[in-house]
Design a protein around this motif. Structure first.
Motif, PDB file in Angstrom:
ATOM      1  N   ALA A  51      94.435  35.475   9.775  1.00 12.06           N
ATOM      2  CA  ALA A  51      95.847  35.526   9.378  1.00 12.06           C
ATOM      3  C   ALA A  51      96.105  36.718   8.470  1.00 12.06           C
ATOM      4  CB  ALA A  51      96.244  34.227   8.683  1.00 12.06           C
ATOM      5  N   VAL A  52      95.195  36.959   7.552  1.00 12.04           N
ATOM      6  CA  VAL A  52      95.346  38.125   6.662  1.00 12.04           C
ATOM      7  C   VAL A  52      95.236  39.413   7.475  1.00 12.04           C
ATOM      8  CG1 VAL A  52      94.325  39.346   4.711  1.00 12.04           C
ATOM      9  CG2 VAL A  52      94.562  36.860   4.632  1.00 12.04           C
ATOM     10  N   SER A  73     102.581  31.412  12.970  1.00 14.61           N
ATOM     11  CA  SER A  73     103.398  30.198  13.014  1.00 14.61           C
ATOM     12  C   SER A  73     102.554  28.985  13.393  1.00 14.61           C
ATOM     13  CB  SER A  73     104.539  30.350  14.019  1.00 14.61           C
ATOM     14  OG  SER A  73     105.439  31.324  13.571  1.00 14.61           O
ATOM     15  N   ALA A  74     101.690  29.161  14.379  1.00 19.47           N
ATOM     16  CA  ALA A  74     100.833  28.053  14.801  1.00 19.47           C
ATOM     17  C   ALA A  74      99.838  27.684  13.709  1.00 19.47           C
ATOM     18  CB  ALA A  74     100.106  28.420  16.087  1.00 19.47           C
ATOM     19  N   LEU A  75      99.299  28.680  13.036  1.00 16.77           N
ATOM     20  CA  LEU A  75      98.283  28.429  12.015  1.00 16.77           C
ATOM     21  C   LEU A  75      98.868  27.747  10.787  1.00 16.77           C
ATOM     22  CD1 LEU A  75      95.326  28.781  11.318  1.00 16.77           C
ATOM     23  CD2 LEU A  75      95.881  31.011  10.358  1.00 16.77           C
ATOM     24  N   ARG A  76     100.079  28.096  10.420  1.00  7.18           N
ATOM     25  CA  ARG A  76     100.651  27.473   9.224  1.00  7.18           C
ATOM     26  C   ARG A  76     100.939  26.001   9.444  1.00  7.18           C
ATOM     27  NH1 ARG A  76     106.871  29.221   8.450  1.00  7.18           N
ATOM     28  NH2 ARG A  76     107.505  28.822  10.579  1.00  7.18           N
ATOM     29  N   GLY A 122      91.779  23.030   5.206  1.00 11.20           N
ATOM     30  CA  GLY A 122      92.951  22.996   6.070  1.00 11.20           C
ATOM     31  C   GLY A 122      94.216  23.402   5.339  1.00 11.20           C
ATOM     32  N   LEU A 123      94.386  22.876   4.134  1.00 13.37           N
ATOM     33  CA  LEU A 123      95.566  23.241   3.346  1.00 13.37           C
ATOM     34  C   LEU A 123      95.516  24.703   2.920  1.00 13.37           C
ATOM     35  CD1 LEU A 123      95.974  20.014   1.209  1.00 13.37           C
ATOM     36  CD2 LEU A 123      97.345  20.745   3.162  1.00 13.37           C
ATOM     37  N   PHE A 124      94.328  25.188   2.556  1.00 16.06           N
ATOM     38  CA  PHE A 124      94.174  26.598   2.194  1.00 16.06           C
ATOM     39  C   PHE A 124      94.556  27.493   3.369  1.00 16.06           C
ATOM     40  CE2 PHE A 124      91.435  30.394   2.222  1.00 16.06           C
ATOM     41  CZ  PHE A 124      91.886  31.013   1.077  1.00 16.06           C
ATOM     42  N   CYS A 125      94.069  27.150   4.538  1.00 17.43           N
ATOM     43  CA  CYS A 125      94.377  27.921   5.734  1.00 17.43           C
ATOM     44  C   CYS A 125      95.882  27.917   6.000  1.00 17.43           C
ATOM     45  CB  CYS A 125      93.608  27.314   6.915  1.00 17.43           C
ATOM     46  SG  CYS A 125      93.750  28.215   8.434  1.00 17.43           S
ATOM     47  N   GLY A 126      96.508  26.759   5.853  1.00 14.00           N
ATOM     48  CA  GLY A 126      97.949  26.674   6.051  1.00 14.00           C
ATOM     49  C   GLY A 126      98.735  27.475   5.034  1.00 14.00           C
ATOM     50  N   VAL A 127      98.312  27.447   3.782  1.00 14.48           N
ATOM     51  CA  VAL A 127      98.999  28.213   2.735  1.00 14.48           C
ATOM     52  C   VAL A 127      98.868  29.717   2.992  1.00 14.48           C
ATOM     53  CG1 VAL A 127      98.925  28.803   0.285  1.00 14.48           C
ATOM     54  CG2 VAL A 127      98.900  26.419   0.977  1.00 14.48           C
ATOM     55  N   VAL A 128      97.681  30.161   3.358  1.00 16.50           N
ATOM     56  CA  VAL A 128      97.486  31.584   3.682  1.00 16.50           C
ATOM     57  C   VAL A 128      98.394  31.980   4.841  1.00 16.50           C
ATOM     58  CG1 VAL A 128      95.846  33.248   4.638  1.00 16.50           C
ATOM     59  CG2 VAL A 128      95.151  31.756   2.760  1.00 16.50           C
ATOM     60  N   VAL A 130     101.206  30.563   5.788  1.00 18.33           N
ATOM     61  CA  VAL A 130     102.615  30.544   5.361  1.00 18.33           C
ATOM     62  C   VAL A 130     102.962  31.814   4.602  1.00 18.33           C
ATOM     63  CG1 VAL A 130     104.234  29.414   3.767  1.00 18.33           C
ATOM     64  CG2 VAL A 130     102.923  28.048   5.386  1.00 18.33           C
ATOM     65  N   VAL A 131     102.109  32.210   3.671  1.00 13.92           N
ATOM     66  CA  VAL A 131     102.369  33.432   2.899  1.00 13.92           C
ATOM     67  C   VAL A 131     102.372  34.652   3.820  1.00 13.92           C
ATOM     68  CG1 VAL A 131     101.446  34.939   1.090  1.00 13.92           C
ATOM     69  CG2 VAL A 131     101.526  32.473   0.737  1.00 13.92           C
ATOM     70  N   CYS A 132     101.411  34.703   4.726  1.00 13.40           N
ATOM     71  CA  CYS A 132     101.365  35.822   5.678  1.00 13.40           C
ATOM     72  C   CYS A 132     102.595  35.831   6.583  1.00 13.40           C
ATOM     73  CB  CYS A 132     100.090  35.748   6.517  1.00 13.40           C
ATOM     74  SG  CYS A 132      98.589  36.107   5.587  1.00 13.40           S
ATOM     75  N   HIS A 133     103.015  34.664   7.013  1.00 12.61           N
ATOM     76  CA  HIS A 133     104.204  34.582   7.870  1.00 12.61           C
ATOM     77  C   HIS A 133     105.442  35.052   7.119  1.00 12.61           C
ATOM     78  CE1 HIS A 133     107.350  32.636  10.361  1.00 12.61           C
ATOM     79  NE2 HIS A 133     106.527  32.983  11.326  1.00 12.61           N
ATOM     80  N   TRP A 134     105.560  34.668   5.854  1.00 17.52           N
ATOM     81  CA  TRP A 134     106.689  35.148   5.056  1.00 17.52           C
ATOM     82  C   TRP A 134     106.672  36.667   4.936  1.00 17.52           C
ATOM     83  CZ3 TRP A 134     105.968  31.178   0.549  1.00 17.52           C
ATOM     84  CH2 TRP A 134     106.521  29.959   0.916  1.00 17.52           C
TER      85      TRP A 134
END
Length: 147
Positions: A51-52, A73-76, A122-128, A130-134
């Motif tokens: 994601a990064v 989007s899918a990863l978040r 899982g939550l860490f991956c989702g947060v990363v 989300v930030v990347c998507h933003w």
């Protein structure tokens, strides 16, 4: 064997709380995990790094907005769900193990730590994601407003 070591062994069997447990670390949790849980942990970490990388590629591409938004989007949404799925499966295995006989908490604690670690990853991956998507969405907005 001396009488002292026999009595110490019997005391540890009678009172498992007296046994010295190793401190848990993320590395020891990973090392003790089942192969399927190790795979989930590795996939979540690789997905966060990807994601990064996708975000960096999109931000460096200039006016060309290359792909990767669907992945973010899918990863978040999927990252936390995969982590929760692994944690729930591990919790189920812990409860099955507990139902098969009396076990001290020192035996159960590594499994609980593994379940919590999976949920955290899982939550860490989702947060990363989300930030990347933003960041990508902000880049797309800037590119659209400049044209």
């Amino acid at each position: 064997m001396t009488a002292r070591s026999v009595s110490l062994g019997l005391a540890l069997l009678a009172f498992p709380a007296l046994a010295h447990a190793e401190p848990l670390t993320p590395g020891s949790i990973f090392a003790d995990a089942a192969p399927s849980m190790k795979l989930i942990m590795i996939l979540l970490l690789v997905a966060a790094v990807a994601a990064v990388a996708v975000t960096a590629r999109k931000l460096m591409s200039g006016r060309h907005l290359s792909g990767g938004s669907a992945f973010l989007s899918a990863l978040r949404l999927g990252g936390p769900l995969i982590g929760l799925l692994g944690g729930a499966f591990n919790g189920l295995m812990i409860l099955i193990g507990l139902s098969q006989g009396p076990q001290p908490f020192q035996v159960v604690a590594p499994g609980l730590a593994e379940a919590a670690f999976l949920v955290f990853l899982g939550l860490f991956c989702g947060v990363v994601a989300v930030v990347c998507h933003w960041a990508v969405e902000a880049r797309i907005d800037r590119a659209v407003l400049q044209s």
